[in-house]
Scaffold this motif. Structure first.
Motif, mmCIF file in Angstrom:
data_model
loop_
_atom_site.group_PDB
_atom_site.id
_atom_site.type_symbol
_atom_site.label_atom_id
_atom_site.label_comp_id
_atom_site.label_asym_id
_atom_site.label_seq_id
_atom_site.Cartn_x
_atom_site.Cartn_y
_atom_site.Cartn_z
ATOM 1 N N LYS A 1 31.049 63.715 -36.628
ATOM 2 C CA LYS A 1 31.871 62.740 -35.642
ATOM 3 C C LYS A 1 30.532 61.652 -34.914
ATOM 4 O O LYS A 1 29.598 62.255 -34.052
ATOM 5 C CB LYS A 1 32.652 63.187 -34.661
ATOM 6 C CG LYS A 1 34.100 63.890 -35.194
ATOM 7 C CD LYS A 1 34.837 64.388 -34.171
ATOM 8 C CE LYS A 1 36.284 64.692 -34.963
ATOM 9 N NZ LYS A 1 37.088 64.838 -33.758
ATOM 10 N N ASN B 1 33.690 62.963 -21.270
ATOM 11 C CA ASN B 1 34.758 63.347 -22.328
ATOM 12 C C ASN B 1 34.433 62.816 -23.697
ATOM 13 O O ASN B 1 34.420 63.679 -24.679
ATOM 14 C CB ASN B 1 36.105 62.693 -21.586
ATOM 15 C CG ASN B 1 37.047 63.670 -22.015
ATOM 16 O OD1 ASN B 1 36.786 64.852 -22.712
ATOM 17 N ND2 ASN B 1 38.325 63.370 -21.697
ATOM 18 N N SER C 1 31.225 64.410 -25.289
ATOM 19 C CA SER C 1 31.476 65.608 -25.659
ATOM 20 C C SER C 1 32.016 65.714 -27.113
ATOM 21 O O SER C 1 32.084 66.862 -27.388
ATOM 22 C CB SER C 1 32.195 66.211 -24.460
ATOM 23 O OG SER C 1 33.584 65.997 -24.551
ATOM 24 N N LYS C 2 32.941 64.978 -27.413
ATOM 25 C CA LYS C 2 33.940 64.950 -28.407
ATOM 26 C C LYS C 2 33.033 64.492 -29.767
ATOM 27 O O LYS C 2 33.751 64.359 -30.966
ATOM 28 C CB LYS C 2 35.342 64.350 -28.579
ATOM 29 C CG LYS C 2 36.102 65.016 -27.365
ATOM 30 C CD LYS C 2 37.500 64.251 -27.238
ATOM 31 C CE LYS C 2 38.260 64.969 -26.280
ATOM 32 N NZ LYS C 2 39.017 63.838 -25.519
ATOM 33 N N HIS C 3 31.853 64.022 -29.758
ATOM 34 C CA HIS C 3 31.114 63.665 -30.859
ATOM 35 C C HIS C 3 29.800 64.420 -31.387
ATOM 36 O O HIS C 3 29.600 65.229 -30.288
ATOM 37 C CB HIS C 3 30.958 62.144 -30.899
ATOM 38 C CG HIS C 3 32.053 61.331 -30.698
ATOM 39 N ND1 HIS C 3 32.909 61.137 -29.817
ATOM 40 C CD2 HIS C 3 32.886 60.528 -31.725
ATOM 41 C CE1 HIS C 3 33.672 60.202 -29.965
ATOM 42 N NE2 HIS C 3 33.669 60.148 -31.065
ATOM 43 N N ASP C 4 29.187 64.153 -32.479
ATOM 44 C CA ASP C 4 28.133 65.114 -32.879
ATOM 45 C C ASP C 4 26.811 64.233 -32.611
ATOM 46 O O ASP C 4 25.777 64.780 -32.569
ATOM 47 C CB ASP C 4 28.340 65.615 -34.298
ATOM 48 C CG ASP C 4 29.279 66.510 -34.614
ATOM 49 O OD1 ASP C 4 29.093 67.651 -33.957
ATOM 50 O OD2 ASP C 4 30.425 65.968 -35.195
ATOM 51 N N LYS D 1 23.768 66.422 -27.411
ATOM 52 C CA LYS D 1 24.170 65.459 -28.456
ATOM 53 C C LYS D 1 23.086 64.468 -28.703
ATOM 54 O O LYS D 1 22.464 63.844 -27.703
ATOM 55 C CB LYS D 1 25.358 64.712 -28.089
ATOM 56 C CG LYS D 1 26.533 65.469 -27.396
ATOM 57 C CD LYS D 1 27.201 66.226 -28.611
ATOM 58 C CE LYS D 1 28.599 66.849 -27.980
ATOM 59 N NZ LYS D 1 29.066 67.710 -29.072
#
Lengths: 446, 446
Positions: free
Chosen positions: B3, B66, B69-72, B95
């Motif tokens: 992501k 937030n 945190s949800k991505h690469d 990240k």
């Protein structure tokens, strides 16, 4: 008995302290001179029975409060950036304070507080700022009180070497802080002429000179100051169509100085690499193209057209800018290197005297509709290395205003400049007695 | 599935986002485009099933944590001053982060923290800085690996209008941030030539141009950049005797632009009085002497000698600087007024194309002691108003580096520039396939 505290006993405070000590017996004063160095303070007091020398360290907060609380009036001769700290204590303790420095925004912000405490904070009581305000307003207010209307105001001041000591090609020596001379004019110069705002970037300021004859001292040139516009408010003529303030030099100074500005030698914002091992010739060469087969002198004349003028070139050569002599300053800015060179050449000899010269030009329409011009000019030559013209003209108005204040003749609260008649009238009268005299001439215009 | 989060979907991000979306299926990526305006983000995603648009507000601290945190991997296209905030979060969440902006001191100070966290913060992945580093180092490192020794490095870049759209007397249009163009060169320009440090103050920068023919595009001129010296460290040749970086313009630009610099029109540090009601003619006149009987055009030619050149004068006239047309900007600086005038005249037409041009010149002594010179040059012409040369050359290296990172081909931690072969080699190879090609020629010297 009144107790006067003078904080800071540096170079230019001798005349101020002498005046107060000389008048101490007559007016029943006690003078305390405080300095970070006790020795410096003691030298100024000269064992006068009315004087005492103490250590004063503005960073010692409690001690500062304590010392100020024991006096009736405080004269701050500290560096301008420290007046603010003194002022806060003076207001807290309800002690009047006087300085010869500009009323900065930081100082002006204390006006309300000082006013509420009933404390006068009297700023700009030196030469420029100081005598310039007083002498200009004494004429302006007379013109207006006689029904006149101001059309134009030009005002020039210069700190120069006296004619009898003027013996170098620049007709200039350092009679005041060299650093300020090297950095003079930086930023943008603004003035107004016939209601047109005019802006001059720093690199053109020394191109935009005026010429004047002043008193019996011959020809001068004037380059524009940065801050002419603010005087509209200070002098109360917000709508004046023409207002210009400038700095006086002998003819030819600006054309030669401009070579340094064009090269970039007055920049104080960055460090020259390996400045310690550089020679002055290499320093100059660093601001021009790499052309190893062309002598620095020739490159300079090609790069800065002013240097083609043999009179300019002679000035540059006399300073030694082409010499292969080491700068010897570590991590120095261009301005610091230039200053070092100038300090060697523009130093005052022990017998040299300095001169202050000031001229105001007022154009106005009188009550009969006639256009008139008044020129008011002053020149003052220093006596010796202690009683320099600069020390006298900065110290005396401050000393006289302190006397007036202690005699109860000044009825002001808050942050004030000497733009009030209750200050400038008696100060100018006494300055005249002491030899600082404005000569006035009136002309018809057109 | 990986992501990718792109923060900021402004003007120059189209090519970057398109590349990632086009490759998303092949590499199994999901692309999130976040912008303060959802609409702006949506326009860039174009309903691509692999993409999604979200609101991203860097000032919303919790929400930012937030989303990141949800991505690469995170690509920050925010204004450069905000990268620092993103970087701190990326390091905290481990990240990787990529940008096309300069590694400021603030960013460099995060190196240790990022290194300890094992996170790569890859900066300067655009054109300049970006492709300039990559293309220069691919040659420099080859020269050195073949036993050569670098003697001199010149490097020039320009963002210009493409030849087919070049139809004004300045041969220049705004293809990038106009404010940066107006303020370009301010401060002091420093470079080194044959071990001599050279310093050029701003008001002389446009006097000190070089001339070059580049590829098949004819003649250009180059004015010096501020920061040449810092590249000695970045490129690892601290002792190189000659290092110069510059900006490319078409011939004649600097001579005309210098008129604005000489007048002081590029100053952004103060407000012009009553700028709103002033005309452009009055604006120009405000920088020259009050002489109501002499036309502004004549005064300008006397005050700025460059304006006597009819070619220069034609450029000035074409811009409308002598027109009695209102500026209409409230409380504007000189630079803001000049920018407004230029934006009217130097705007790109809808069909206009831009061009990026870059040239490096390397002089070196090879292992046999022969003096050689390599010239490496690139020109790239934009396709249209979206796929501008600027957007392509800034966006592609960033996009390709992101791909390399996600494919596990970049093994770096901490704050890094594309000076490592593991980045520049594959990026330059792919750029070549995409039409961004450096042509190289080698010469004997002397």
């Amino acid at each position: 008995m009144k107790k006067i505290l003078i904080i800071g006993a540096g170079l230019s405070t001798g005349v101020l302290i002498d005046y107060l000590l000389e008048n101490a017996e007559k007016y029943d004063w006690e003078i305390t001179v405080g300095d970070i160095s006790l020795e410096t303070a003691e030298k100024k007091v000269k064992n006068n029975p009315r004087g005492s020398a103490i250590v004063f360290d503005i960073n010692d907060d409690l001690d500062s409060w304590n010392i100020i609380s024991k006096h009736d009036v405080v004269i701050s001769m500290l560096p301008a950036s420290l007046h603010h700290i003194v002022a806060l204590k003076c207001i807290g303790l309800r002690k009047p304070m006087l300085t010869a420095s500009y009323a900065t925004d930081e100082i002006k912000a204390l006006d309300d507080k000082a006013r509420k405490a009933g404390v006068p904070i009297l700023m700009e009581l030196g030469l420029d700022p100081g005598i310039d305000h007083m002498s200009a307003l004494s004429v302006i207010n007379r013109i207006i009180s006689e029904g006149g209307h101001m059309n134009s105001f030009y005002s020039f001041t210069g700190g120069l070497v006296a004619p009898e000591s003027d013996n170098n090609p620049w007709n200039y020596k350092f009679t005041w802080n060299p650093r300020n001379v090297v950095l003079a004019g930086q930023g943008v110069s603004q003035y107004i002429q016939n209601n047109r705002y005019k802006y001059i970037p720093y690199h053109r300021v020394f191109d935009r000179i005026l010429k004047r004859k002043i008193l019996r001292y011959g020809d001068f040139e004037i380059y524009p100051n940065r801050d002419s516009l603010k005087y509209r408010e200070i002098y109360g003529f917000k709508d004046i169509p023409t207002l210009f303030r400038g700095t006086i030099r002998k003819p030819g100074f600006a054309k030669a100085w401009n070579v340094f500005v064009q090269l970039g030698l007055t920049d104080d914002s960055y460090i020259i690499e390996d400045s310690e091992n550089m020679t002055y010739r290499q320093f100059i060469n660093a601001f021009m193209r790499y052309e190893p087969n062309v002598p620095v002198e020739i490159k300079l004349q090609e790069y800065c057209k002013n240097a083609e003028d043999p009179v300019v070139f002679e000035k540059l050569k006399w300073l030694g800018i082409f010499e292969d002599r080491k700068v010897g300053l570590k991590r120095a800015t261009p301005a610091q290197i230039l200053q070092k060179l100038l300090e060697e050449k523009w130093a005052m000899d022990p017998d040299d005297k300095d001169m202050i010269i000031m001229q105001h030009e007022f154009k106005f329409t009188n009550k009969d509709g006639e256009e008139k011009m008044i020129v008011s000019a002053m020149a003052y030559i220093g006596e010796n290395q202690e009683k320099t013209a600069m020390a006298v003209t900065v110290g005396l108005p401050l000393a006289i205003t302190t006397k007036l204040l202690l005699l109860g003749k000044i009825n002001l609260k808050g942050v004030n400049l000497p733009v009030e008649e209750q200050i400038y009238k008696p100060v100018l009268e006494e300055l005249k007695e002491l030899g600082i005299v404005f000569e006035e001439k009136e002309y018809m215009v057109g």
